[in-house]
Scaffold this active site. Structure first.
Site, short mmCIF file in Angstrom:
data_model
loop_
_atom_site.label_atom_id
_atom_site.label_comp_id
_atom_site.label_asym_id
_atom_site.label_seq_id
_atom_site.Cartn_x
_atom_site.Cartn_y
_atom_site.Cartn_z
N LYS A 176 13.86 17.38 0.23
CA LYS A 176 13.86 16.19 -0.65
C LYS A 176 12.46 15.62 -0.78
O LYS A 176 11.71 15.58 0.19
CB LYS A 176 14.79 15.14 -0.02
CG LYS A 176 14.72 13.77 -0.67
CD LYS A 176 15.65 12.79 0.05
CE LYS A 176 14.90 11.79 0.90
NZ LYS A 176 15.75 10.78 1.52
N ASP A 225 23.60 12.20 7.40
CA ASP A 225 22.38 11.40 7.30
C ASP A 225 22.55 10.17 8.19
O ASP A 225 23.65 9.86 8.61
CB ASP A 225 22.13 10.99 5.84
CG ASP A 225 20.65 10.76 5.55
OD1 ASP A 225 19.85 10.73 6.50
OD2 ASP A 225 20.30 10.61 4.36
N HIS A 252 16.66 4.83 12.46
CA HIS A 252 16.18 5.86 11.53
C HIS A 252 15.32 6.90 12.24
O HIS A 252 15.45 8.09 11.99
CB HIS A 252 15.41 5.19 10.39
CG HIS A 252 14.86 6.17 9.42
ND1 HIS A 252 15.66 7.02 8.69
CD2 HIS A 252 13.58 6.47 9.08
CE1 HIS A 252 14.90 7.79 7.94
NE2 HIS A 252 13.64 7.47 8.16
N ARG A 277 10.78 11.93 -2.17
CA ARG A 277 11.14 10.60 -2.68
C ARG A 277 10.17 10.21 -3.78
O ARG A 277 8.96 10.24 -3.60
CB ARG A 277 11.12 9.58 -1.51
CG ARG A 277 11.57 8.20 -1.95
CD ARG A 277 11.94 7.30 -0.78
NE ARG A 277 13.24 7.58 -0.19
CZ ARG A 277 14.41 7.27 -0.74
NH1 ARG A 277 14.45 6.71 -1.94
NH2 ARG A 277 15.54 7.54 -0.12
N ASP A 319 17.45 15.84 3.94
CA ASP A 319 15.98 15.82 3.92
C ASP A 319 15.45 16.32 5.26
O ASP A 319 16.20 16.50 6.22
CB ASP A 319 15.42 14.43 3.57
CG ASP A 319 15.88 13.35 4.52
OD1 ASP A 319 16.10 13.64 5.71
OD2 ASP A 319 16.02 12.19 4.08
N ASP A 324 16.79 -26.78 0.31
CA ASP A 324 15.56 -26.05 -0.04
C ASP A 324 15.59 -24.61 0.48
O ASP A 324 14.56 -23.93 0.51
CB ASP A 324 14.33 -26.78 0.51
CG ASP A 324 14.37 -26.91 2.02
OD1 ASP A 324 15.34 -26.42 2.65
OD2 ASP A 324 13.44 -27.49 2.59
N THR A 366 20.97 3.63 -1.52
CA THR A 366 21.32 3.64 -2.96
C THR A 366 22.15 4.86 -3.32
O THR A 366 22.55 5.02 -4.47
CB THR A 366 20.05 3.68 -3.83
OG1 THR A 366 19.38 4.94 -3.61
CG2 THR A 366 19.09 2.55 -3.49
C1 R5P Z 1 15.67 8.58 4.59
O1 R5P Z 1 14.83 9.23 5.18
C2 R5P Z 1 17.01 8.24 5.15
O2 R5P Z 1 17.39 9.09 6.18
C3 R5P Z 1 18.07 8.28 4.07
O3 R5P Z 1 18.18 9.60 3.58
C4 R5P Z 1 17.70 7.38 2.91
O4 R5P Z 1 17.13 6.22 3.36
C5 R5P Z 1 18.92 7.08 2.08
O5 R5P Z 1 18.54 6.25 1.04
P1 R5P Z 1 19.18 6.40 -0.40
O6 R5P Z 1 20.66 6.39 -0.20
O7 R5P Z 1 18.68 5.18 -1.14
O8 R5P Z 1 18.65 7.65 -0.99
#
Ligand code: R5P
Length: 312
Positions: free
Chosen positions: A191, A217, A129, A193, A168, A36, A222
């Site tokens: 940037k 970063d 993060h 989103r 960003d 399950d 993605t």
């Molecule tokens: C966002 O603030 C993080 O630092 C990354 O820039 C972000 O999460 C990356 O995600 P993706 O590759 O989906 O754009």
């Protein structure tokens, strides 16, 4: 105190490498699912009286890996482990550190509470993060950084024309750290989103024309952020030789297709998560095992951690 390393299925090879560095092997456990879908975890070796370290990133599938982590903690605690530390090389839900729109859950806080309730007395994490996430944890957080490892790895590609680019505004401090280590100027992409997968860059602040960008970063999920930044840099006249540096390579959904279509010289990441072997990506993977093993070894004997920690 006898040190024991345990692992979920989030990144077994990293756990093996950490254990090997500590002169041991991962204590076996059986992780299975009932028909399950319920999780079942059983530790095979004795952990009674031990200083136990559970190595488990909570990358995709995040919830499955998270459940394994807390089940392993519960199993250790009930089996008599004397001290319990979670080594979470990639900490999922860190981007949910506040309510952005309205009636949302604050995932990062909830997960921090779950880890404590499961029995972890200490968390070791890498390049969260946001650094301020530490305040969410009711137990000590040892926040390590892979930035100097990654900066060392990328140094050979950095030339006079290089510019460190934050994709960003949230990564400006991170970019400043890289810029200082690599002694290069920075540029900032603005940037916005649009959705979980889609982002747009409104403009770039800083000199990029004729330069070789090094985009930094904390994570590539993605690949939308990197793609948007790279395209804005190309439109801004940078040389088509872009390097990408990130601590965590989630590479989900369209990431590989997006990154493969860009003029990327190299993508330097850590092994906080298992990285897909993909011929179309110029991936270079830097192992976190030595740093994580060093951290566990110091915690085990109560040695100072200060030179390993990040306060970015
Ligand atoms: C966002 O603030 C993080 O630092 C990354 O820039 C972000 O999460 C990356 O995600 P993706 O590759 O989906 O754009």
């Amino acid at each position: 105190m006898n040190l024991v390393v345990l692992a979920g299925s989030g990144n077994a090879s990293l756990a093996d490498a950490v254990a090997e560095r500590l002169g041991t092997v991962v204590c076996r456990s059986v992780i299975s699912r009932f028909p399950d879908s319920e999780l079942h975890v059983e530790i095979e070796g004795s952990v009674r009286g031990c200083d136990a370290y559970v190595v488990q990133p909570t990358g995709p599938p995040a919830d499955d890996n998270l459940m394994e982590l807390i089940f392993l903690a519960d199993a250790c605690r009930r089996a008599g482990a004397a001290r319990l530390t979670a080594i979470v090389p990639y900490f999922a839900y860190a981007r949910q550190d506040r309510r952005v729109k309205g009636r949302e859950a604050v995932g990062a806080r909830l997960i921090a509470d779950m880890l404590r309730l499961a029995g972890f007395e200490r968390i070791v994490a890498v390049d969260l993060h946001t650094v301020s996430l530490e305040g969410f944890f009711g137990v000590p957080l040892e926040h390590l950084s892979a930035v100097s490892l990654l900066a060392n790895a990328v140094e050979e590609l950095v030339v006079d024309q290089s510019v460190i680019v934050t994709p960003d505004l949230g990564a400006v401090k991170l970019a400043e750290t890289y810029a200082e280590l690599l002694r290069r100027p920075i540029a900032i992409a603005h940037k916005i989103r649009l959705s979980g997968e889609a982002v747009r860059v409104r403009g770039i602040v800083g000199e990029v024309a004729g330069r070789r960008p090094v985009i930094v970063d904390d994570m590539i999920s993605t690949g939308g952020t990197i793609e948007a930044a790279a395209r804005a840099l190309i439109a801004g006249g940078c040389l088509p030789e872009i390097t990408v540096v990130a601590s965590h390579a989630l590479l989900v959904g369209p990431a590989i297709g997006r990154l493969s279509a860009l003029p990327l010289k190299r993508i330097v990441v850590t092994d906080s998560l298992p990285t897909p072997a993909h011929d179309s990506l110029p991936l270079q993977v830097v192992s976190l095992a030595p740093m994580l093993a060093e951290a566990a070894g110091r915690l085990n004997v109560g040695e100072s951690m200060s030179e390993l920690l990040t306060h970015r």
